[in-house]
Design a protein around this motif. Structure first.
Motif, PDB file in Angstrom:
ATOM      1  N   TYR A  13       0.833  -1.202   0.000  1.00  9.12           N
ATOM      2  CA  TYR A  13       0.000   0.000   0.000  1.00  9.12           C
ATOM      3  C   TYR A  13       0.872   1.258   0.000  1.00  9.12           C
ATOM      4  O   TYR A  13       0.691   2.165  -0.815  1.00  9.12           O
ATOM      5  CB  TYR A  13      -0.918  -0.014   1.225  1.00  9.12           C
ATOM      6  N   ILE A  14       1.855   1.286   0.916  1.00  2.84           N
ATOM      7  CA  ILE A  14       2.725   2.460   1.017  1.00  2.84           C
ATOM      8  C   ILE A  14       3.607   2.581  -0.231  1.00  2.84           C
ATOM      9  O   ILE A  14       3.773   3.666  -0.791  1.00  2.84           O
ATOM     10  CB  ILE A  14       3.576   2.388   2.302  1.00  2.84           C
ATOM     11  N   LEU A  15       4.131   1.440  -0.690  1.00  6.55           N
ATOM     12  CA  LEU A  15       4.972   1.474  -1.895  1.00  6.55           C
ATOM     13  C   LEU A  15       4.149   1.924  -3.112  1.00  6.55           C
ATOM     14  O   LEU A  15       4.612   2.738  -3.920  1.00  6.55           O
ATOM     15  CB  LEU A  15       5.588   0.096  -2.156  1.00  6.55           C
ATOM     16  N   GLY A  16       2.914   1.407  -3.220  1.00  9.66           N
ATOM     17  CA  GLY A  16       2.063   1.757  -4.353  1.00  9.66           C
ATOM     18  C   GLY A  16       1.777   3.252  -4.405  1.00  9.66           C
ATOM     19  O   GLY A  16       1.940   3.894  -5.453  1.00  9.66           O
ATOM     20  N   THR A  62      -2.925  14.659   4.033  1.00  5.87           N
ATOM     21  CA  THR A  62      -3.288  14.247   5.392  1.00  5.87           C
ATOM     22  C   THR A  62      -4.117  12.963   5.349  1.00  5.87           C
ATOM     23  O   THR A  62      -3.861  12.024   6.114  1.00  5.87           O
ATOM     24  CB  THR A  62      -4.092  15.366   6.095  1.00  5.87           C
ATOM     25  N   LEU A  63      -5.093  12.927   4.441  1.00 10.09           N
ATOM     26  CA  LEU A  63      -5.917  11.724   4.314  1.00 10.09           C
ATOM     27  C   LEU A  63      -5.074  10.514   3.885  1.00 10.09           C
ATOM     28  O   LEU A  63      -5.225   9.421   4.424  1.00 10.09           O
ATOM     29  CB  LEU A  63      -7.046  11.958   3.299  1.00 10.09           C
ATOM     30  N   ILE A  64      -4.172  10.743   2.933  1.00 11.04           N
ATOM     31  CA  ILE A  64      -3.322   9.632   2.469  1.00 11.04           C
ATOM     32  C   ILE A  64      -2.463   9.117   3.626  1.00 11.04           C
ATOM     33  O   ILE A  64      -2.360   7.905   3.853  1.00 11.04           O
ATOM     34  CB  ILE A  64      -2.442  10.078   1.284  1.00 11.04           C
ATOM     35  N   ALA A  65      -1.871  10.046   4.394  1.00 11.22           N
ATOM     36  CA  ALA A  65      -1.022   9.638   5.521  1.00 11.22           C
ATOM     37  C   ALA A  65      -1.845   8.869   6.566  1.00 11.22           C
ATOM     38  O   ALA A  65      -1.384   7.872   7.134  1.00 11.22           O
ATOM     39  CB  ALA A  65      -0.357  10.858   6.155  1.00 11.22           C
ATOM     40  N   LEU A  66      -3.089   9.325   6.806  1.00 11.71           N
ATOM     41  CA  LEU A  66      -3.935   8.646   7.783  1.00 11.71           C
ATOM     42  C   LEU A  66      -4.309   7.232   7.319  1.00 11.71           C
ATOM     43  O   LEU A  66      -4.331   6.305   8.132  1.00 11.71           O
ATOM     44  CB  LEU A  66      -5.207   9.465   8.056  1.00 11.71           C
ATOM     45  N   THR A  67      -4.592   7.070   6.016  1.00 11.13           N
ATOM     46  CA  THR A  67      -4.901   5.709   5.548  1.00 11.13           C
ATOM     47  C   THR A  67      -3.666   4.817   5.652  1.00 11.13           C
ATOM     48  O   THR A  67      -3.778   3.641   5.983  1.00 11.13           O
ATOM     49  CB  THR A  67      -5.423   5.682   4.090  1.00 11.13           C
ATOM     50  N   MET A  68      -2.469   5.392   5.396  1.00 18.64           N
ATOM     51  CA  MET A  68      -1.236   4.609   5.580  1.00 18.64           C
ATOM     52  C   MET A  68      -1.107   4.167   7.025  1.00 18.64           C
ATOM     53  O   MET A  68      -0.762   3.021   7.319  1.00 18.64           O
ATOM     54  CB  MET A  68      -0.007   5.439   5.202  1.00 18.64           C
ATOM     55  N   PHE A  69      -1.391   5.099   7.936  1.00 17.97           N
ATOM     56  CA  PHE A  69      -1.325   4.768   9.364  1.00 17.97           C
ATOM     57  C   PHE A  69      -2.310   3.650   9.685  1.00 17.97           C
ATOM     58  O   PHE A  69      -1.976   2.695  10.390  1.00 17.97           O
ATOM     59  CB  PHE A  69      -1.629   6.001  10.217  1.00 17.97           C
ATOM     60  N   TRP A  70      -3.524   3.759   9.137  1.00 12.59           N
ATOM     61  CA  TRP A  70      -4.554   2.769   9.461  1.00 12.59           C
ATOM     62  C   TRP A  70      -4.154   1.376   8.966  1.00 12.59           C
ATOM     63  O   TRP A  70      -4.269   0.399   9.711  1.00 12.59           O
ATOM     64  CB  TRP A  70      -5.895   3.185   8.849  1.00 12.59           C
ATOM     65  N   VAL A  71      -3.641   1.292   7.747  1.00 12.84           N
ATOM     66  CA  VAL A  71      -3.203   0.000   7.214  1.00 12.84           C
ATOM     67  C   VAL A  71      -2.054  -0.551   8.065  1.00 12.84           C
ATOM     68  O   VAL A  71      -2.010  -1.739   8.403  1.00 12.84           O
ATOM     69  CB  VAL A  71      -2.778   0.139   5.734  1.00 12.84           C
ATOM     70  N   GLY A  72      -1.125   0.324   8.442  1.00 13.40           N
ATOM     71  CA  GLY A  72      -0.004  -0.095   9.285  1.00 13.40           C
ATOM     72  C   GLY A  72      -0.468  -0.541  10.659  1.00 13.40           C
ATOM     73  O   GLY A  72       0.019  -1.531  11.213  1.00 13.40           O
TER      74      GLY A  72
END
Ligand code: CU
Length: 196
Positions: A13-16, A62-72
């Motif tokens: 997800y983060i790499l993509g 901000t939204l992208i960073a939050l979704t990264m956090f959620w997946v992590g």
């Protein structure tokens, strides 16, 4: 979530997103260089502000960073929530090998044998300096610290042999601190457990 799937999902997800951003930013940069070159726009325009644009480039990242956090975070929960029926084995790092102690007090050095189809909980500690217990195939990497008990778990789904490494520099023999994880059928595990 299964830790292996969770960790892989967070990674891809983060790499993509990073790849999409890299391509997007590069394309825009090249386009701007071509479109706004001096021969076409000899006089620079002085743009003071643009509220809409500022809102977009603040909210979107901000939204992208939050979704990264959620997946992590989901993958982290998968790594920390051990199934109740897990088989518990003690693991200790020491200069320079891994010691495994089984429920019947059987002790092995650099060899972890577990039954296929079981969740395995590893209670990790260190007898001396900092080590780090690493099974790449099961996405486990946990520091082993003297005086601090911690744990990791994995679901031993596929029979076979896997690498275990120390991934925290712990002294001259660090590079030789290699062990094997062997996943075998339950019956084979039980008879192995009774061997001296
Ligand atoms: Cu070590």
């Amino acid at each position: 979530m299964d830790p292996v799937r969770g960790v892989d999902l967070a990674f891809w997800y983060i790499l993509g997103i990073s790849i999409i951003m890299l391509i997007g930013i590069t394309v825009v940069m090249i386009a701007f260089v071509i479109i706004y070159r001096r021969s076409r726009h000899p006089v620079p325009v002085d743009i003071r502000d643009n509220l809409n644009l500022e809102v977009v480039w603040t909210v979107l990242p901000t939204l992208i960073a939050l979704t990264m956090f959620w997946v992590g975070w989901q993958s982290y929960l998968g790594l920390r929530q051990v199934p109740d029926d897990a088989l518990e084995i003690d693991v200790a790092g020491q200069m320079f090998s891994w010691i495994f102690v089984y429920p019947n007090d059987k002790e092995t050095e650099n060899l972890l044998v577990v039954p296929q189809g079981r969740a395995v909980k590893l209670n990790i500690s260190s007898w001396d300096v900092l080590h780090s217990f690493y099974i790449p195939s099961y996405r486990i990497k946990v520091d082993a610290v003297r005086g601090m008990d911690t744990y990791a778990w994995f679901f031993a789904d596929k029979a076979g042999e896997y690498d275990i490494l120390c991934t925290e520099y712990c002294g001259l023999g660090h590079a030789e601190m290699l062990a094997k994880l062997r996943i075998v059928p339950e019956a084979e595990y039980l008879s192995w457990l009774e061997e001296e």
